[in-house]
Design an enzyme around this catalytic site. Structure first.
Site, PDB file in Angstrom:
ATOM      1  N   CYS A  54       0.838  -1.213   0.000  1.00  0.00           N
ATOM      2  CA  CYS A  54       0.000   0.000   0.000  1.00  0.00           C
ATOM      3  C   CYS A  54       0.870   1.260   0.000  1.00  0.00           C
ATOM      4  O   CYS A  54       0.533   2.246  -0.655  1.00  0.00           O
ATOM      5  CB  CYS A  54      -0.890   0.034   1.237  1.00  0.00           C
ATOM      6  SG  CYS A  54      -2.017  -1.343   1.317  1.00  0.00           S
ATOM      7  N   ASP A 147     -20.702  12.587 -15.400  1.00  0.00           N
ATOM      8  CA  ASP A 147     -22.137  12.406 -15.108  1.00  0.00           C
ATOM      9  C   ASP A 147     -22.358  11.424 -13.956  1.00  0.00           C
ATOM     10  O   ASP A 147     -23.499  10.959 -13.747  1.00  0.00           O
ATOM     11  CB  ASP A 147     -22.917  11.996 -16.365  1.00  0.00           C
ATOM     12  CG  ASP A 147     -22.432  10.672 -16.937  1.00  0.00           C
ATOM     13  OD1 ASP A 147     -21.472  10.092 -16.390  1.00  0.00           O
ATOM     14  OD2 ASP A 147     -23.004  10.207 -17.937  1.00  0.00           O
TER      15      ASP A 147
HETATM   16  C1  BEZ Z   1       0.460  -4.706   1.812  1.00  0.00           C
HETATM   17  O1  BEZ Z   1      -0.038  -3.630   1.490  1.00  0.00           O
HETATM   18  O2  BEZ Z   1       1.664  -4.871   1.801  1.00  0.00           O
HETATM   19  C2  BEZ Z   1      -0.419  -5.864   2.204  1.00  0.00           C
HETATM   20  C3  BEZ Z   1      -1.606  -5.630   2.885  1.00  0.00           C
HETATM   21  C4  BEZ Z   1      -2.390  -6.735   3.259  1.00  0.00           C
HETATM   22  C5  BEZ Z   1      -1.996  -8.018   2.922  1.00  0.00           C
HETATM   23  C6  BEZ Z   1      -0.819  -8.219   2.199  1.00  0.00           C
HETATM   24  C7  BEZ Z   1      -0.023  -7.134   1.848  1.00  0.00           C
END
Ligand code: BEZ
Length: 231
Positions: A54, A147
């Site tokens: 992330c 829209d």
């Molecule tokens: C990550 O973002 O690294 C991750 C998040 C949840 C499960 C596996 C990886």
């Protein structure tokens, strides 16, 4: 949100009117339609703050935000953590990017710590759970047209990071095909030839595309593989 609710998510289909939700975000409370105005929108979720994949994704999204702005697309991220966690994690994301000229994540991050929006929008990944057995958000991407219709959705599991260059590429295709009666072929990028959709008869195609239509001969004898320069 109960485990049962989380496991029976409704979800959204292409063409659906996007819900005009209200949410707490890192730039304050927002109502989706007011935030988007006449722009396109991209809403993307990720499983959790302070996780490695992330962090790389949000870093990349922040770095590419001028490209989204150029295309008149407003960005919004979502995860199931609190605002406090989002503020603190944002500093890690900026440090990961190693760009001292940028001091803020250039888009809001929704704090959906009760998972209400994640359930409403069908964003949870039932395979990926937290310590209490509750599902985490998947890597979901929604592209919303001016829209307020859902134009594209992508759903990746937590263990697979997305490619934000690909997301820009599909936005280029969505914006072109919103205004021109063409379709974009495999791996298309702006400036490449486009395809004439099958529903357009040959005569009409000739007048619609004065730059010319090239039809590839095929063993079936059917004249459906038709290219034209990008209008
Ligand atoms: C990550 O973002 O690294 C991750 C998040 C949840 C499960 C596996 C990886």
């Amino acid at each position: 949100v109960s485990k049962h609710q989380a496991e029976s998510m409704p979800g959204l289909l292409l063409g659906d009117a996007f819900p005009n939700f209200e949410a707490d975000t890192t730039i304050g409370k927002l109502k989706l339609y007011d935030f988007l105005g006449d722009s396109w929108g991209i809403l993307f979720s990720h499983p959790r703050d302070y996780t490695p994949v992330c962090t790389t994704e949000l870093g990349q999204a922040a770095e590419l935000s001028p490209e989204f702005t150029k295309r008149n697309v407003k960005m919004i991220a979502l995860s199931i953590d609190s605002l406090e966690e989002h503020y603190s994690w944002s500093k890690d994301i900026l440090a990961y990017n190693n760009d001292e000229t940028v001091s803020e994540i250039p888009f809001p991050i929704i704090a959906d710590d009760r998972r209400e929006l994640a359930v409403e929008l069908g964003m949870l990944d039932p395979e990926e759970k937290d310590q209490s057995g509750m599902p985490l958000t998947a890597r979901c991407v929604f592209v919303i047209s001016p829209d307020k219709k859902l134009k594209l959705s992508l759903l990746y599991p937590a263990t697979t990071g997305r490619n934000f260059d690909e997301i820009l590429r599909v936005i280029d295709s969505l914006q072109l095909t919103a205004h021109k009666r063409v379709a974009t072929p495999v791996n298309w990028k702006p400036g490449d030839c486009v395809m004439v959709p099958p529903a357009i008869p040959e005569d009409e195609a000739r007048s619609l595309f004065p730059a010319g239509v090239y039809t590839k001969e095929l063993p079936s004898g059917k004249r459906y593989l038709r290219y034209t320069p990008q209008p």
